[in-house]
Design an enzyme around this catalytic site. Structure first.
Site, PDB file in Angstrom:
ATOM      1  CE1 TYR A  73      -3.385  -2.716   0.225  1.00 24.87           C
ATOM      2  CE2 TYR A  73      -3.981  -1.931   2.398  1.00 24.87           C
ATOM      3  CZ  TYR A  73      -4.212  -2.776   1.332  1.00 24.87           C
ATOM      4  OH  TYR A  73      -5.258  -3.649   1.382  1.00 24.87           O
ATOM      5  CB  SER A  74       3.065   2.738   2.625  1.00 24.75           C
ATOM      6  OG  SER A  74       2.115   2.756   3.653  1.00 24.75           O
ATOM      7  CB  SER A 132       5.420  -5.681   7.211  1.00 20.79           C
ATOM      8  OG  SER A 132       5.209  -4.441   7.790  1.00 20.79           O
ATOM      9  CD  GLU A 159      -7.517  -8.801   8.951  1.00 21.98           C
ATOM     10  OE1 GLU A 159      -8.426  -9.658   8.867  1.00 21.98           O
ATOM     11  OE2 GLU A 159      -6.407  -9.041   9.394  1.00 21.98           O
TER      12      GLU A 159
END
Lengths: 373, 325
Positions: free
Chosen positions: A123-124, A156, A238
């Protein structure tokens, strides 16, 4: 008022504990070391028990259980410091079940359920963090494939994963709402390079560079330009795992235990600060009940989950701060876990929705304070 | 929702009762004296009798048909109404007095106060005096009374007392007081946040409502989280008390959380309201004064802090994790 789990849920919790007692060395800190290695081994063992697909529909190999079961699983795993929730069974699998093609479901879900297929979230970007709508990574539609160019960062576990769940731009830069798409990128594809970013807790994040990477059109999830809705829904699935009280409890109990060992727990200043932490913990544990309760009755639990994450993430920072404030020079040594917790916990108020984003959500949705410019 | 589904809400009858209490208070609750009035609030005898007639004080007696969660529901409503009177002391007294004295307090025939270190809320109006000393409670008789005004405009007494007898169930009495204080504080704090949020929406500066500035909105959002978290924790603690469950969500933890949260709401409310909040006219001060007052009520909050700290120490070594819920 019924702040209690069902007998079946409590029995499941007991099963999870018994399983973890046999799997996990209590001194391991794998929770803080990413989703590869011992964590991946654990995911496989969980997958072998069918525990990675607890909430999935039966027709996709799941057990159609409530989110409470998933919460119980990952909360106990967090308390054991054994691992964070695997990303594949949550965001990825649930989006594929809702929006994926039958082909995608067949290709990806079984490996995810077995704990074998690792996903990381792309995403980022360097210029798109909290403001994800401004991502620049571009996927050019070339008929039966996309050609992807761009850079993702803070990714990550890219180095531990088979696939990247990529948010990228397929439309015009000025079209904020309908220009973004989700692609599943095989990280072994030519043109993908993964570079480590060392972090202050001795772990790593990654930069992922995508240079003319060819991604089959069959790996686009949902309609072209339809990513925003998918991302919002994926966040929703989530929420019950956004902050796991088990991790908070373990941090606080470790600190209390250390103070007792050191003969410091009778000090009035220590007792006062530990009481503050214990009250915060009781609050987080009730916050999660409120979140699960709202999900159980079909609500979105946006504010309840934000409350829980805000409190829990700041509380784990307080644990480490309390250790340093009151524990003397010994806390600076690597003989205790608290120097690691101090370094690590900075990430907790950033990842998965920064404190500032959460406060904005609460301001708008709970207090009606319009923030639109 | 099925009957067995997880939830942290009040029961329907508790919501109804709280609504009735709130409606009654809107008509009958005497207003707090203004900061310019030289005298503290007079004891609201008629109002007190009417609360007793609603069944409020008898509900936690053995035949009262209610429990700690009913108490909490009512106290949230009373706090939201800034209801005066020795409310926590009354629930405390009902939990530890012998039956005859208890029933007189529950029916408002007598007025109870509970204090420590010589300070007793509403002592000038009280007939029954309970002293806390460490973990023990005593029925006492005043030998000398000196009235003193307080930040919440309730008259307290600085007393010299002689002990008559030791009382049973001091722990249950403390738990009732902790829950009553926590719930009342939650009730006041919810009002403060409502007033402040309304102001943040209607007051414009620099061409837009001040609630659009993060510097204003975020502290309100934080206070909101603290107050609603404390509300839910207090309710769960009451549920645990009703079922005899010893858990981290305890009355002591609820009191600590609600006290912090309400004080945070008071500070935030005043900051958001600016100079207006400093005035008598805006009304915020009555709420913040009552919050500060309830945060200081005897039996002292130090006891709650110690109970929570003591509970954590043994848990630390077990790693046999206690179950939430």
């Amino acid at each position: 008022m019924n702040p209690t789990f069902t007998d079946d849920e409590l029995a499941f919790r007991a099963d999870v504990r018994a399983f973890l007692a046999g799997q996990v060395d209590r001194t391991t800190m794998q929770f803080f070391r990413g989703r590869g290695g011992a964590a991946r081994e654990l995911y496989r063992a969980l997958g072998a028990r069918g525990w990675l697909s607890l909430t999935w529909p039966v027709e996709h190999g799941g057990r159609a259980l409530s989110e409470t079961y998933e919460y119980i699983l990952w909360d106990e795993v967090a308390y054991a410091r054994a691992a964070r929730p695997d990303l594949g069974p949550g965001i990825v699998a649930k989006t594929l079940i809702a929006h994926g093609t039958p082909d995608q479901q067949q290709r990806f879900l079984p490996g995810i359920a077995r704990g074998e297929t690792g996903f990381s979230l792309g995403y980022s970007e360097p210029d798109a963090g909290s403001d994800l709508r401004s991502v620049r990574t571009r996927a050019q539609n070339a008929g039966d494939a996309y050609v992807v160019n761009g850079e993702k960062c803070w990714t990550s576990d890219a180095h531990n994963s088979t696939y990247l769940w990529l948010l990228c731009r397929t439309g015009a830069p000025e079209d904020a709402d309908n220009a973004l798409s989700i692609l599943i990128v095989d990280l072994a594809s030519p043109g993908v390079s993964i570079n480590p970013i060392q972090t202050i807790d001795g772990h790593r994040l990654n930069s992922v560079f995508l240079d003319d990477v060819v991604v089959p059109a069959a790996n686009r999830v949902g309609p072209e330009g339809g990513a925003w809705r998918l991302i919002r829904e994926a966040l929703a699935v989530e929420r019950h795992l956004q902050m796991l009280p088990g991790r908070v409890r373990r941090d606080i109990e470790d600190l209390a235990g250390w103070f007792v060992e050191q003969g410091l727990y009778d000090r009035p200043d220590v007792r006062t600060r530990m009481a503050d932490l214990a009250v915060g913990l009781a609050q987080v544990e009730v916050d999660v009940l409120a979140t699960l309760a709202e999900l159980a009755r079909g609500g979105d639990a946006v504010v309840a989950a934000a409350r829980m994450k805000l409190r829990g993430s700041e509380l784990v920072q307080s644990v480490a701060r309390t250790a340093f404030d009151l524990g003397g020079p010994a806390v600076a040594t690597t003989d205790t876990p608290f120097e690691l917790l101090w370094r690590q916990s900075f990430m907790e108020t950033i990842a998965g929705g920064t404190t500032e984003i959460l406060l904005g959500i609460i301001s708008r949705q709970a207090l009606g304070l319009g923030m639109a410019s | 929702m099925t009957a067995g589904a997880l939830n942290v809400d009040l029961e329907d009858h508790q919501v109804e009762f709280a609504r009735a209490v709130r409606a009654f208070c809107a008509d009958a609750s005497p207003a707090m004296p203004s900061s310019q009035d030289p005298s503290p609030q007079a004891f609201p005898a008629e109002f007190w009798r009417a609360l007793a007639d609603l069944g409020l004080f008898a509900m936690t007696t053995p035949d009262g048909g209610g429990g700690a969660l009913d108490l909490v529901a009512a106290m949230e409503a009373l706090g939201g109404s800034l209801a005066p009177g020795p409310l926590p002391a009354t629930f405390l007294a009902v939990a530890c007095l012998p039956p005859e004295m208890r029933d007189a307090v529950a029916s408002a025939d007598t007025i109870a106060t509970a204090g420590e270190r010589g300070l007793y809320p509403w002592a000038p109006a009280a007939d029954v005096f309970i002293e806390f000393d460490g973990d023990d409670a005593f029925l006492v008789e005043p030998t000398h009374t000196h009235e003193v005004d307080t930040i919440g405009r309730e008259p307290w007494g600085r007393l010299e007392v002689t002990r008559i007898r030791e009382l049973e169930n001091p722990q249950q009495a403390i738990a009732a007081a902790d829950l009553a204080i926590a719930a009342y504080l939650v009730g006041v704090a919810v009002e403060v946040l409502g007033i402040a949020a309304e102001h943040a929406k209607s007051r414009s500066q620099f061409g837009k409502p001040i609630g659009r500035f993060q510097a204003v909105a975020h502290p309100l959002a934080r206070a909101h989280c603290a107050v609603l978290g404390a509300r839910d924790l207090t309710r769960v603690a009451a549920h645990n008390t009703d079922r005899g469950i010893a858990a981290a969500a305890s009355p002591a933890a609820a009191r600590l959380a609600a006290t912090d949260a309400a004080l945070q709401a008071a500070y935030t409310g005043h900051q958001v309201m600016g100079a207006l909040g400093y005035t008598e006219e805006a009304g915020l001060a009555r709420y913040s004064r009552r919050i500060r007052h309830y945060a200081s009520l005897p039996p002292s909050i130090d006891r709650a802090r110690e109970a929570v700290a003591a509970r954590l120490a043994p848990a630390a070594h077990q790693h046999e994790r206690e179950v939430i819920g």
